[in-house]
Scaffold this motif. Structure first.
Motif, PDB file in Angstrom:
ATOM      1  N   THR A  84       0.809  -1.219   0.000  1.00  0.00           N
ATOM      2  CA  THR A  84       0.000   0.000   0.000  1.00  0.00           C
ATOM      3  C   THR A  84       0.842   1.269   0.000  1.00  0.00           C
ATOM      4  O   THR A  84       0.291   2.369  -0.016  1.00  0.00           O
ATOM      5  CB  THR A  84      -0.933   0.023   1.226  1.00  0.00           C
ATOM      6  OG1 THR A  84      -0.143   0.152   2.431  1.00  0.00           O
ATOM      7  CG2 THR A  84      -1.760  -1.256   1.304  1.00  0.00           C
ATOM      8  N   ASP A  86       2.694   4.482  -0.934  1.00  0.00           N
ATOM      9  CA  ASP A  86       2.389   5.418  -2.011  1.00  0.00           C
ATOM     10  C   ASP A  86       3.643   5.678  -2.838  1.00  0.00           C
ATOM     11  O   ASP A  86       4.346   6.670  -2.651  1.00  0.00           O
ATOM     12  CB  ASP A  86       1.841   6.721  -1.429  1.00  0.00           C
ATOM     13  CG  ASP A  86       1.362   7.690  -2.509  1.00  0.00           C
ATOM     14  OD1 ASP A  86       1.149   7.230  -3.644  1.00  0.00           O
ATOM     15  OD2 ASP A  86       1.206   8.884  -2.206  1.00  0.00           O
ATOM     16  N   ASP A  88       5.448   4.879  -6.962  1.00  0.00           N
ATOM     17  CA  ASP A  88       5.243   4.434  -8.341  1.00  0.00           C
ATOM     18  C   ASP A  88       6.084   3.217  -8.674  1.00  0.00           C
ATOM     19  O   ASP A  88       5.709   2.411  -9.538  1.00  0.00           O
ATOM     20  CB  ASP A  88       5.630   5.553  -9.321  1.00  0.00           C
ATOM     21  CG  ASP A  88       4.982   6.879  -8.993  1.00  0.00           C
ATOM     22  OD1 ASP A  88       3.753   6.960  -9.081  1.00  0.00           O
ATOM     23  OD2 ASP A  88       5.711   7.827  -8.636  1.00  0.00           O
ATOM     24  N   ARG A 108      -2.335  -2.043  -9.674  1.00  0.00           N
ATOM     25  CA  ARG A 108      -2.384  -0.606  -9.377  1.00  0.00           C
ATOM     26  C   ARG A 108      -1.386   0.155 -10.250  1.00  0.00           C
ATOM     27  O   ARG A 108      -1.040   1.286  -9.945  1.00  0.00           O
ATOM     28  CB  ARG A 108      -2.085  -0.385  -7.890  1.00  0.00           C
ATOM     29  CG  ARG A 108      -3.165  -0.977  -6.979  1.00  0.00           C
ATOM     30  CD  ARG A 108      -2.691  -1.073  -5.536  1.00  0.00           C
ATOM     31  NE  ARG A 108      -2.154   0.193  -5.049  1.00  0.00           N
ATOM     32  CZ  ARG A 108      -1.134   0.305  -4.209  1.00  0.00           C
ATOM     33  NH1 ARG A 108      -0.523  -0.795  -3.789  1.00  0.00           N
ATOM     34  NH2 ARG A 108      -0.727   1.478  -3.799  1.00  0.00           N
ATOM     35  N   ARG A 110       1.815  -0.218 -10.754  1.00  0.00           N
ATOM     36  CA  ARG A 110       3.130   0.052 -10.187  1.00  0.00           C
ATOM     37  C   ARG A 110       4.209  -0.608 -11.035  1.00  0.00           C
ATOM     38  O   ARG A 110       4.026  -1.700 -11.560  1.00  0.00           O
ATOM     39  CB  ARG A 110       3.223  -0.458  -8.745  1.00  0.00           C
ATOM     40  CG  ARG A 110       2.207   0.128  -7.770  1.00  0.00           C
ATOM     41  CD  ARG A 110       2.181   1.638  -7.813  1.00  0.00           C
ATOM     42  NE  ARG A 110       1.410   2.216  -6.739  1.00  0.00           N
ATOM     43  CZ  ARG A 110       0.366   3.018  -6.906  1.00  0.00           C
ATOM     44  NH1 ARG A 110      -0.041   3.320  -8.139  1.00  0.00           N
ATOM     45  NH2 ARG A 110      -0.276   3.539  -5.883  1.00  0.00           N
TER      46      ARG A 110
END
Length: 298
Positions: A84, A86, A88, A108, A110
């Motif tokens: 989780t 934050d 990239d 997500r 990433r």
């Protein structure tokens, strides 16, 4: 009467965990497929029946120029993985990270980098016995059980390192960071020279690309100017403390990401320098657990 039931075939549990992710389409039954070459690395036992297929990324990780000064990243090699965070970009241990975790991160959007030790091995590595005795060198300082490798012996090292890269690919990574790619700077037990290391690192970058992985260079600052054209990104430890950040400018000037970490000092102090250079910088503890303190974006 209750409907007849059929006995399911017994599944053999492999000796090493098999990485799995949710397939893009329903899995098919039939002949099982062994992961090529990674079988030896992971010491898998045969698996019969139906199983889901690994779904690696479709291409090497891209690093768009327009995102160059906006990357946020995380480097975690110990402790439970926090998906989780934050960030990239995640730099992770491919052996510890599961395909479920990489799938969650990829869902997500990433970018995932696996860290592979290319110039050393640990006695606890599943593939440690694959390295011939002749390529095993002196102990790596500060890392009990680890030894340097003779990077001049490409034919002996290539099959093992290729399988390490394939493990990354199979688990869903799209990039690989080459760690311990600077044995010539240490007491490796071999007479390694600058040119020996340069040739080895270029061969590794080409090998990574052949396996659809984006190659990144970890540290090895004396060779950055020569190797920047061969690599897509750089990872650096403590260039501020060592006063060496300017040596990474060949990457930044080419609009290639530089992922930088400091283990001491306040981000309010070192971020002024590194963000100005265009680096993605964070403060971490040396054990590289989940905690991080990132520099603010410019």
């Amino acid at each position: 009467m209750p409907p007849a039931t059929r006995e399911l075939p017994m599944r053999i549990r492999p000796a090493w965990p098999v990485p799995r992710v949710r397939p893009a389409r329903a899995a098919r039954c039939g002949l099982h497929r062994a992961l090529p070459a990674v079988v030896g690395l992971l010491l898998l036992a045969p698996v019969s029946g139906c199983r889901t297929e690994l779904v690696p990324p479709g291409a090497p990780t891209p690093w768009p120029v327009e995102s160059g000064r906006r990357w946020q990243w995380q480097w975690q090699l110990s402790g439970p993985l926090d998906v989780t965070v934050d960030a990239d970009v995640f730099l992770l241990d491919p052996a510890r990270t599961t395909s479920t975790e990489t799938a969650a991160l990829r869902a997500r959007d990433r970018r995932l980098i696996c860290q592979v030790n290319v110039g050393s091995y640990a006695g606890t590595d599943p593939d440690a016995t694959r390295f011939p005795v002749a390529v095993r060198g002196a102990a790596v300082a500060g890392r009990p059980g680890s030894r340097w490798l003779d990077v001049r012996q490409w034919d002996a090292l290539k099959p093992v390192l290729a399988d390490r890269f394939r493990l990354c690919r199979g688990k869903g990574f799209g990039a690989v960071a080459l760690a311990d790619a600077d044995g010539y700077l240490h007491r490796s037990g071999f007479p390694l020279g600058f040119d020996d290391q340069l040739l080895f690192n270029r061969r590794l970058a080409a090998l990574a690309r052949s396996l659809d992985l984006s190659p990144g260079l970890v540290n090895d600052l004396p060779q950055v100017a020569a190797l920047a054209p061969d690599f897509d990104f750089a990872v650096n430890e403590e260039c501020v403390r060592r006063r060496e950040c300017a040596k990474l400018l060949p990457f930044a000037d080419a609009h290639k990401p530089v992922f930088h970490v400091e283990y001491a000092g306040s981000p309010t102090q070192f971020c002024v320098t590194t963000v100005g250079y265009g680096f993605a910088s964070i403060r971490k503890d040396r054990d590289l657990d989940a905690w991080r303190e990132p520099c603010p974006l410019p």
